[in-house]
Design a protein around this motif. Structure first.
Motif, PDB file in Angstrom:
ATOM      1  N   PRO A  92       0.823  -1.209   0.000  1.00  0.00           N
ATOM      2  CA  PRO A  92       0.000   0.000   0.000  1.00  0.00           C
ATOM      3  C   PRO A  92       0.855   1.257   0.000  1.00  0.00           C
ATOM      4  O   PRO A  92       1.801   1.369   0.782  1.00  0.00           O
ATOM      5  N   GLY A  93       0.543   2.191  -0.870  1.00  0.00           N
ATOM      6  CA  GLY A  93       1.289   3.452  -0.927  1.00  0.00           C
ATOM      7  C   GLY A  93       1.002   4.331   0.280  1.00  0.00           C
ATOM      8  O   GLY A  93       1.812   5.142   0.671  1.00  0.00           O
ATOM      9  N   LEU A  94      -0.219   4.147   0.847  1.00  0.00           N
ATOM     10  CA  LEU A  94      -0.596   4.977   1.994  1.00  0.00           C
ATOM     11  C   LEU A  94      -1.174   4.108   3.114  1.00  0.00           C
ATOM     12  O   LEU A  94      -2.372   4.148   3.391  1.00  0.00           O
ATOM     13  N   PRO A  95      -0.317   3.305   3.764  1.00  0.00           N
ATOM     14  CA  PRO A  95      -0.791   2.522   4.907  1.00  0.00           C
ATOM     15  C   PRO A  95      -1.208   3.455   6.047  1.00  0.00           C
ATOM     16  O   PRO A  95      -0.919   4.650   6.000  1.00  0.00           O
ATOM     17  N   ALA A  96      -1.869   2.895   7.070  1.00  0.00           N
ATOM     18  CA  ALA A  96      -2.489   3.716   8.128  1.00  0.00           C
ATOM     19  C   ALA A  96      -1.562   4.797   8.686  1.00  0.00           C
ATOM     20  O   ALA A  96      -1.981   5.936   8.866  1.00  0.00           O
ATOM     21  N   TRP A  97      -0.307   4.422   8.934  1.00  0.00           N
ATOM     22  CA  TRP A  97       0.586   5.414   9.565  1.00  0.00           C
ATOM     23  C   TRP A  97       0.934   6.552   8.609  1.00  0.00           C
ATOM     24  O   TRP A  97       1.207   7.668   9.045  1.00  0.00           O
ATOM     25  N   VAL A  98       0.893   6.290   7.321  1.00  0.00           N
ATOM     26  CA  VAL A  98       1.114   7.377   6.352  1.00  0.00           C
ATOM     27  C   VAL A  98      -0.148   8.251   6.271  1.00  0.00           C
ATOM     28  O   VAL A  98      -0.071   9.484   6.265  1.00  0.00           O
ATOM     29  N   LEU A  99      -1.312   7.610   6.253  1.00  0.00           N
ATOM     30  CA  LEU A  99      -2.574   8.360   6.184  1.00  0.00           C
ATOM     31  C   LEU A  99      -2.725   9.307   7.372  1.00  0.00           C
ATOM     32  O   LEU A  99      -3.132  10.455   7.214  1.00  0.00           O
ATOM     33  N   THR A 100      -2.382   8.818   8.562  1.00  0.00           N
ATOM     34  CA  THR A 100      -2.495   9.640   9.774  1.00  0.00           C
ATOM     35  C   THR A 100      -1.603  10.869   9.652  1.00  0.00           C
ATOM     36  O   THR A 100      -1.981  11.973  10.029  1.00  0.00           O
ATOM     37  N   GLU A 101      -0.438  10.641   9.136  1.00  0.00           N
ATOM     38  CA  GLU A 101       0.549  11.710   8.987  1.00  0.00           C
ATOM     39  C   GLU A 101       0.074  12.757   7.969  1.00  0.00           C
ATOM     40  O   GLU A 101       0.224  13.946   8.178  1.00  0.00           O
ATOM     41  N   LEU A 102      -0.511  12.293   6.873  1.00  0.00           N
ATOM     42  CA  LEU A 102      -0.805  13.196   5.757  1.00  0.00           C
ATOM     43  C   LEU A 102      -2.205  13.794   5.758  1.00  0.00           C
ATOM     44  O   LEU A 102      -2.410  14.889   5.258  1.00  0.00           O
ATOM     45  N   MET A 103      -3.188  13.091   6.294  1.00  0.00           N
ATOM     46  CA  MET A 103      -4.591  13.538   6.245  1.00  0.00           C
ATOM     47  C   MET A 103      -4.949  14.183   4.895  1.00  0.00           C
ATOM     48  O   MET A 103      -5.235  15.375   4.787  1.00  0.00           O
ATOM     49  N   VAL A 104      -4.934  13.362   3.884  1.00  0.00           N
ATOM     50  CA  VAL A 104      -5.205  13.803   2.506  1.00  0.00           C
ATOM     51  C   VAL A 104      -6.689  14.148   2.349  1.00  0.00           C
ATOM     52  O   VAL A 104      -7.548  13.464   2.907  1.00  0.00           O
ATOM     53  N   SER A 105      -6.994  15.222   1.605  1.00  0.00           N
ATOM     54  CA  SER A 105      -8.413  15.596   1.442  1.00  0.00           C
ATOM     55  C   SER A 105      -8.994  15.175   0.089  1.00  0.00           C
ATOM     56  O   SER A 105     -10.209  15.097  -0.054  1.00  0.00           O
ATOM     57  N   SER A 106      -8.148  14.917  -0.897  1.00  0.00           N
ATOM     58  CA  SER A 106      -8.690  14.416  -2.168  1.00  0.00           C
ATOM     59  C   SER A 106      -7.693  13.526  -2.902  1.00  0.00           C
ATOM     60  O   SER A 106      -6.473  13.750  -2.846  1.00  0.00           O
ATOM     61  N   TYR A 107      -8.260  12.528  -3.550  1.00  0.00           N
ATOM     62  CA  TYR A 107      -7.457  11.578  -4.332  1.00  0.00           C
ATOM     63  C   TYR A 107      -7.841  11.655  -5.798  1.00  0.00           C
ATOM     64  O   TYR A 107      -9.023  11.711  -6.129  1.00  0.00           O
ATOM     65  N   PHE A 108      -6.850  11.633  -6.654  1.00  0.00           N
ATOM     66  CA  PHE A 108      -7.068  11.586  -8.100  1.00  0.00           C
ATOM     67  C   PHE A 108      -6.351  10.349  -8.628  1.00  0.00           C
ATOM     68  O   PHE A 108      -5.167  10.159  -8.348  1.00  0.00           O
ATOM     69  N   LEU A 109      -7.085   9.528  -9.361  1.00  0.00           N
ATOM     70  CA  LEU A 109      -6.477   8.321  -9.953  1.00  0.00           C
ATOM     71  C   LEU A 109      -6.480   8.476 -11.463  1.00  0.00           C
ATOM     72  O   LEU A 109      -7.554   8.496 -12.070  1.00  0.00           O
ATOM     73  N   ILE A 110      -5.317   8.592 -12.034  1.00  0.00           N
ATOM     74  CA  ILE A 110      -5.231   8.674 -13.493  1.00  0.00           C
ATOM     75  C   ILE A 110      -5.263   7.258 -14.054  1.00  0.00           C
ATOM     76  O   ILE A 110      -4.510   6.388 -13.589  1.00  0.00           O
ATOM     77  N   GLU A 111      -6.133   7.056 -15.037  1.00  0.00           N
ATOM     78  CA  GLU A 111      -6.297   5.717 -15.610  1.00  0.00           C
ATOM     79  C   GLU A 111      -6.322   5.768 -17.133  1.00  0.00           C
ATOM     80  O   GLU A 111      -6.659   6.800 -17.716  1.00  0.00           O
TER      81      GLU A 111
END
Ligand code: AMP
Ligand code: MG
Length: 180
Positions: A92-111
């Protein structure tokens, strides 16, 4: 504000981000570049494509150190991956400990379609891309959608899927800019 822009290798993320950076007020930070600088400093890798082949624990340590740095920066767009395809499996690029640290508000997935991605990988001699089949590419993109949903549940962040059409990366860039 912290946003994450992701897309599997060869989807055209770098091209699109160059366009986004020209029109956005936010600084774009490449997660992999920070990891690479640290890994090179420690003499663990020669190229950025060596990182995902390191021991998973080593990758996690580098990932944690990188998110510590990013957690101190606000108003940034983070260029990273929902998951990294390592020999041991998806990391995972953003496991729980990374998510806690970053608190991201939006995700964009280019496909893109697997066929388009395969072709773009074949035409990019600068990177050591994986020898994925169309089915592998499809699986990785699907897995990334699941990861994005899990991350979004964690923080209430929005998710926007961005299609990168052949020869028209500016359409994808505009679509991202509208969502920032
Ligand atoms: P990129 O050029 O964006 O593909 O990043 C280069 C490498 O950095 C990737 O192949 C991964 O090995 C590593 N990387 C980037 N983002 C992350 C992350 N969030 N977690 C773990 N590794 C990452
Ligand atoms: Mg790239």
């Amino acid at each position: 504000m912290r946003a994450v822009i992701s897309g599997i290798p060869g989807v055209g993320k770098s091209t699109i981000l160059t366009m986004v950076s020209k029109k956005s007020q936010y600084e774009i930070i490449n997660f992999g570049s920070l990891m690479f600088d640290m890994a090179k400093e420690l003499d663990l890798v020669k190229t950025r494509d060596d990182i995902r082949k390191l021991e998973v624990d080593t990758q996690r340590n580098l990932q944690k150190a990188t998110s510590n740095k990013l957690g101190k920066m606000d108003n940034i767009i983070i260029d990273t991956h929902m998951s990294i395809k390592s020999p041991a499996g998806y990391l995972p690029g953003l496991p729980a400990w990374v998510l806690t640290e970053l608190m991201v508000s939006s995700y964009f997935l280019i496909e893109s379609t697997p066929e388009e991605i395969m072709r773009r990988r074949e035409n990019d001699p600068t990177r050591s891309r994986d020898e994925d089949t169309l089915k592998d590419i499809d699986e990785h993109q699907q897995v990334n959608r699941y990861y994005a949903v899990a991350y979004s549940v964690y923080s209430g962040a929005t998710i926007k899927y961005i299609y990168n059409p052949d020869n028209h990366p500016e359409i994808a860039a505009e679509n991202i800019l509208m969502g920032l």
